[in-house]
Design a protein around this motif. Sequence first.
Motif, short mmCIF file in Angstrom:
data_model
loop_
_atom_site.label_atom_id
_atom_site.label_comp_id
_atom_site.label_asym_id
_atom_site.label_seq_id
_atom_site.Cartn_x
_atom_site.Cartn_y
_atom_site.Cartn_z
N VAL A 3 45.34 35.39 41.12
CA VAL A 3 45.81 34.65 42.29
C VAL A 3 45.87 35.53 43.52
O VAL A 3 45.35 35.18 44.59
N GLU A 4 46.48 36.70 43.38
CA GLU A 4 46.64 37.59 44.54
C GLU A 4 45.30 38.01 45.12
O GLU A 4 45.13 38.07 46.34
N LYS A 5 44.34 38.28 44.25
CA LYS A 5 43.01 38.68 44.70
C LYS A 5 42.31 37.53 45.44
O LYS A 5 41.70 37.73 46.48
N THR A 16 57.35 31.18 40.58
CA THR A 16 57.25 29.73 40.77
C THR A 16 56.12 29.38 41.75
O THR A 16 55.29 28.52 41.48
N SER A 17 56.08 30.09 42.87
CA SER A 17 55.02 29.86 43.85
C SER A 17 53.65 30.24 43.28
O SER A 17 52.67 29.52 43.47
N ILE A 21 50.38 27.79 42.99
CA ILE A 21 49.12 28.21 43.62
C ILE A 21 48.03 28.33 42.55
O ILE A 21 46.90 27.87 42.75
N HIS A 22 48.39 28.92 41.42
CA HIS A 22 47.43 29.10 40.32
C HIS A 22 46.90 27.74 39.83
O HIS A 22 45.68 27.57 39.65
N LEU A 23 47.80 26.80 39.63
CA LEU A 23 47.38 25.46 39.19
C LEU A 23 46.45 24.81 40.22
O LEU A 23 45.46 24.17 39.86
N SER A 24 46.77 24.98 41.49
CA SER A 24 45.93 24.41 42.56
C SER A 24 44.54 25.05 42.56
O SER A 24 43.53 24.36 42.73
N LEU A 25 44.49 26.36 42.38
CA LEU A 25 43.20 27.06 42.34
C LEU A 25 42.37 26.62 41.13
O LEU A 25 41.16 26.44 41.24
N VAL A 26 43.02 26.45 40.00
CA VAL A 26 42.32 26.00 38.80
C VAL A 26 41.79 24.58 39.01
O VAL A 26 40.64 24.28 38.67
N GLU A 27 42.61 23.71 39.59
CA GLU A 27 42.16 22.34 39.86
C GLU A 27 40.93 22.34 40.77
O GLU A 27 39.96 21.61 40.53
N THR A 28 40.96 23.17 41.80
CA THR A 28 39.83 23.26 42.72
C THR A 28 38.57 23.73 42.00
O THR A 28 37.49 23.15 42.18
#
Length: 148
Positions: A3-5, A16-17, A21-28
């Motif tokens: 995520v950070e990268k 939590t954040s 963010i991770h879930l959103s990136l995976v969905e994308t």
Amino acid sequence: MNVEKIIKTDKQIPITSRTIIHLSLVETKINEMMTAALKPHGVSLQQFNVLRILRGQKGKPANLSTLNERMVTKMSNTTRLVDKLILKGYVERMVCPSNRRKVEINITSNGESALSLMDLAMKETEEKLLENFSTDDLRSLNDLLDKF
């Protein structure tokens, strides 16, 4: 997926954040790959979903309300999705003989054939997306996601 990268930060992100963010990136990532798999077939993810719902009706017609209820991504433009599928010859719309106010939608044989080809492309994409997961990993992930 780091995520950070991806979001290019050196800061420590609260768990939590980071999770959201991770879930959103995976969905994308999933949406991008599935959209790319369907592009040669000329349909969107939502249109593919409508076709699968209609195939699942096993010859029984569906109405717009049924399609809306069963859509993975809820949307208000189901009529427009159906209209585009009609233009492609994948579905047909008829007035219900017993209730003229009700519109019924069926998948055509052309739609069934096209959907079979789409299924193969989607299966390949699913396998690629999940290639780093064992069956046990997938069960665990599904158990965790069920908590939502």
